[in-house]
Every structure is written in C-alpha cells, then in structure tokens.
Design a protein around this motif. Structure first.
Motif, PDB file in Angstrom:
ATOM      1  N   UNK A  78       0.839  -1.196   0.000  1.00  8.21           N
ATOM      2  CA  UNK A  78       0.000   0.000   0.000  1.00  8.21           C
ATOM      3  C   UNK A  78       0.878   1.251   0.000  1.00  8.21           C
ATOM      4  N   UNK A  79       0.370   2.369  -0.537  1.00 12.40           N
ATOM      5  CA  UNK A  79       1.167   3.611  -0.569  1.00 12.40           C
ATOM      6  C   UNK A  79       1.691   4.010   0.806  1.00 12.40           C
ATOM      7  N   UNK A  80       0.856   3.876   1.834  1.00 10.21           N
ATOM      8  CA  UNK A  80       1.292   4.225   3.187  1.00 10.21           C
ATOM      9  C   UNK A  80       2.428   3.341   3.671  1.00 10.21           C
ATOM     10  N   UNK A  81       2.368   2.059   3.333  1.00  9.06           N
ATOM     11  CA  UNK A  81       3.427   1.126   3.722  1.00  9.06           C
ATOM     12  C   UNK A  81       4.734   1.487   3.031  1.00  9.06           C
ATOM     13  N   UNK A  82       4.653   1.799   1.733  1.00 12.91           N
ATOM     14  CA  UNK A  82       5.864   2.175   0.991  1.00 12.91           C
ATOM     15  C   UNK A  82       6.463   3.463   1.550  1.00 12.91           C
ATOM     16  N   UNK A  83       5.593   4.428   1.861  1.00 12.11           N
ATOM     17  CA  UNK A  83       6.060   5.696   2.419  1.00 12.11           C
ATOM     18  C   UNK A  83       6.727   5.481   3.767  1.00 12.11           C
ATOM     19  N   UNK A  84       6.132   4.649   4.619  1.00 11.25           N
ATOM     20  CA  UNK A  84       6.688   4.352   5.934  1.00 11.25           C
ATOM     21  C   UNK A  84       8.028   3.632   5.803  1.00 11.25           C
ATOM     22  N   UNK A  85       8.113   2.717   4.849  1.00 10.38           N
ATOM     23  CA  UNK A  85       9.347   1.962   4.620  1.00 10.38           C
ATOM     24  C   UNK A  85      10.495   2.896   4.221  1.00 10.38           C
ATOM     25  N   UNK A  86      10.221   3.805   3.277  1.00  7.61           N
ATOM     26  CA  UNK A  86      11.260   4.724   2.825  1.00  7.61           C
ATOM     27  C   UNK A  86      11.732   5.638   3.959  1.00  7.61           C
ATOM     28  N   UNK A  87      10.780   6.075   4.790  1.00 11.58           N
ATOM     29  CA  UNK A  87      11.128   6.956   5.901  1.00 11.58           C
ATOM     30  C   UNK A  87      11.993   6.228   6.922  1.00 11.58           C
ATOM     31  N   UNK A  88      11.621   4.999   7.264  1.00  8.71           N
ATOM     32  CA  UNK A  88      12.384   4.216   8.237  1.00  8.71           C
ATOM     33  C   UNK A  88      13.780   3.920   7.705  1.00  8.71           C
ATOM     34  N   UNK A  89      13.861   3.565   6.442  1.00  9.68           N
ATOM     35  CA  UNK A  89      15.158   3.263   5.811  1.00  9.68           C
ATOM     36  C   UNK A  89      16.082   4.470   5.886  1.00  9.68           C
TER      37      UNK A  89
END
Length: 325
Positions: A42-53
C-alpha cells in the motif's frame, strides 16, 4: 507443517540461485523485486518503509556504522538499544520489519532474525514495557449529544453525517473517507449498510459490510442532497460549495470529532473503541462485536474492552453478590 519453514527454505534457494547468477542477472532480479514491491504494498506502507530506511541509514552514519548490506546484527541490536524508551516497542518492531525488507529486496539474509537482535528487543520490552496505547473511547451517548448540538449549516450537515457514520459503523478513518455514494445500501427498515470495499485487514478487497442506523441514513442522505453528490462521488467531501469533489484526508475525521465534541484527547479510532465499550456494557456477545467491527479474531475487541470486562468479571459479580448479604 510450519509455513515459516517453507518461507525460509524458499529464501535460501533464491539466495543460492542469485549467488550462482552473473551480476547483470542479479541486478535484474533485484530490480524486478523492487517493481513488484511497489505494486504489492500500500502507498502508506511504501512511504513508511522509505522513511524508516532513511532514518536508520542516517543513524548508522551518525554512529559511524556501515549501513551497506548485509548489516551486522550487532549494529541492529545497538539500534534497538538506542530506540528503547524513545518509541513504543511496536514501533521498534515496525522498524525491524523495514530493515528486514531492505535485505529481502537485495536478497541478503536479514540480521533481524539473529539472536542478538531478538534479545535486544526482549530486553527493551522488559525494561520499558510492551503495552500499546489505546485510543480514548468515544461512546454513542457522547456522539449523539454532539450531533444534537449541531445546526443546519452546510458544514454542520456534513459533520453530522461524519459523526453518524463513525459511531454507527465503527469504521476506521481510512474506511470512512473511502466510501462512495454507491456504497450506501438501503434496507427496508430505514437503516442502511455501508459497503467497505477494502480496509487495513482486507488489502485485497474481499469486501465487508458496516451498519448505519435509520437516523444515520437520513443524515447522510440529507448531506448527499445538499452537496449534490452522484453515485461514483465520494460520500464525504469538503463542505465548501465550490470545492473540488474528492475524498477527504483520513486525518480530517479526527479533527471533526475533536471540534464537534470539544475533546482534544480523542482520535478517529475513539468511536471504534467506544462502540466496543458500549457493546460490552449492554452484554453483547463477543461474536456479534467481532462482526460489527469486522475483526477476524477476538484479540482486539477484547483488548479494547478489557476495562469494561474487568468490571463485569467474576470478581466483580462475587463482590456485588456478597454486598447484598
């Protein structure tokens, strides 16, 4: 058989295959994994992943650690130690998921399964606790009081529709803002069903239904008429007459609830928690509560209602019985 065994076996097989492939082929497979991940998450999951990375890599640089893959388990364990007491343990677990996904994307073994990392996480949970903060409940009585206090302006009619949907359906904010006009299904008794196309626990769109009372239905229909919304339009939009017809942001639901009730401590999830509290007070059975909130297991509704359940426990009933003697 344990499905994790097969997953580990498949990843090992993929790693062996990639190790035997030339560099060009390996880069091609990694690029395909990235492309498929973009479509799968999901877009939110991808956004969260990039931020955490980005946050993790910045921390590694500040601490003088090497952030190139594969990352040493000692580095990840040190990161868990650093996060302890600063964020919730559930947030740490989410960050470990992102670090694992970083390695999966490169077809490298994840350090997060290492015993050092697992022990670091257990130590943080033991020291700081693993409790998840629950949204304050917002029950039906308080919502109805807020609805009664609203007038007949365009904004207030929209807000009434939001409040009715939130308190009747127990839907999450992401589900509420996703409703289209055509998702309102009228019933013979005056009430309606709201078709939940997809949700946090239904990412593939199997679909589900939520309840909307007769009064709630009348309020929503009144808003749809005022706003002149059509079948494929969002059910809830901005209240301004000439504004663009589009889905509201989920955060708007929380702001509406706070403004209408005068409470600053609540969120959009509060009506979901409050609904469970009301249901337990009325002695509704757990299975009907699970149906209402579209839960597949009793864990979350039981967690939401544990304060109410404690006052209805055997200890409370025994105390009540003996106080009458």
């Amino acid at each position: 058989m344990n499905r994790d065994f097969y997953r580990i076996d498949e990843r090992l097989a993929a790693a062996v295959q990639l190790a035997q492939n030339p560099t060009v082929s390996r880069e091609h497979v990694i690029e395909e994994y990235r492309r498929r991940s973009e479509a799968a998450f999901a877009p939110g999951t991808r956004r969260n992943y990039r931020q955490i990375k980005a946050t993790f890599c910045a921390w590694c640089e500040d601490q003088g650690f090497d952030a190139s893959l594969p990352i040493d388990p000692k580095v990840v364990a040190a990161y868990v130690d650093y996060l302890g007491g600063k964020v919730k343990s559930s947030t740490i677990e989410t960050r470990l998921w992102a670090i694992t996904e970083m390695h999966r994307a490169a077809f490298e073994a994840t350090p997060c399964r290492d015993r050092l990392v697992q022990l670091a996480l257990k130590a943080v949970k033991r020291r700081y606790g693993a409790a998840v903060r629950q949204a304050p409940p917002l029950g039906k009585k308080e919502v109805l009081k807020a609805i009664e206090s609203l007038g007949d302006s365009r904004l207030e009619q929209r807000d009434k529709a939001v409040l009715w949907i939130a308190t009747d359906s127990w839907c999450r904010s992401s589900e509420i803002v996703a409703f289209k006009v055509k998702d309102l299904i009228r019933q013979d008794d005056g009430s309606s069903l709201l078709y939940v196309t997809r949700s946090k626990t239904d990412p593939y769109g199997d679909g589900a239904y939520a309840f909307l009372s007769e009064a709630g239905t009348e309020s929503v229909l009144r808003w749809l008429e005022i706003a002149g919304l059509k079948s494929d339009d969002p059910m809830l939009t901005k209240s301004q007459p000439n504004s663009k017809v589009q889905h509201m942001d989920p955060a708007t639901i929380s702001r509406i609830l706070k403004r209408c009730t005068g409470r600053k401590d609540i969120s959009a999830h509060s009506t979901r928690v409050g609904g469970v509290h009301d249901a337990f007070r009325l002695r509704c059975d757990l299975s009907s509560i699970m149906v209402a909130g579209r839960w597949s297991s009793p864990e979350m509704p039981a967690r939401y209602g544990r304060r109410i359940l404690a006052s209805q426990s055997a200890a409370a009933q025994v105390s009540a019985a003996f106080s009458e003697v």
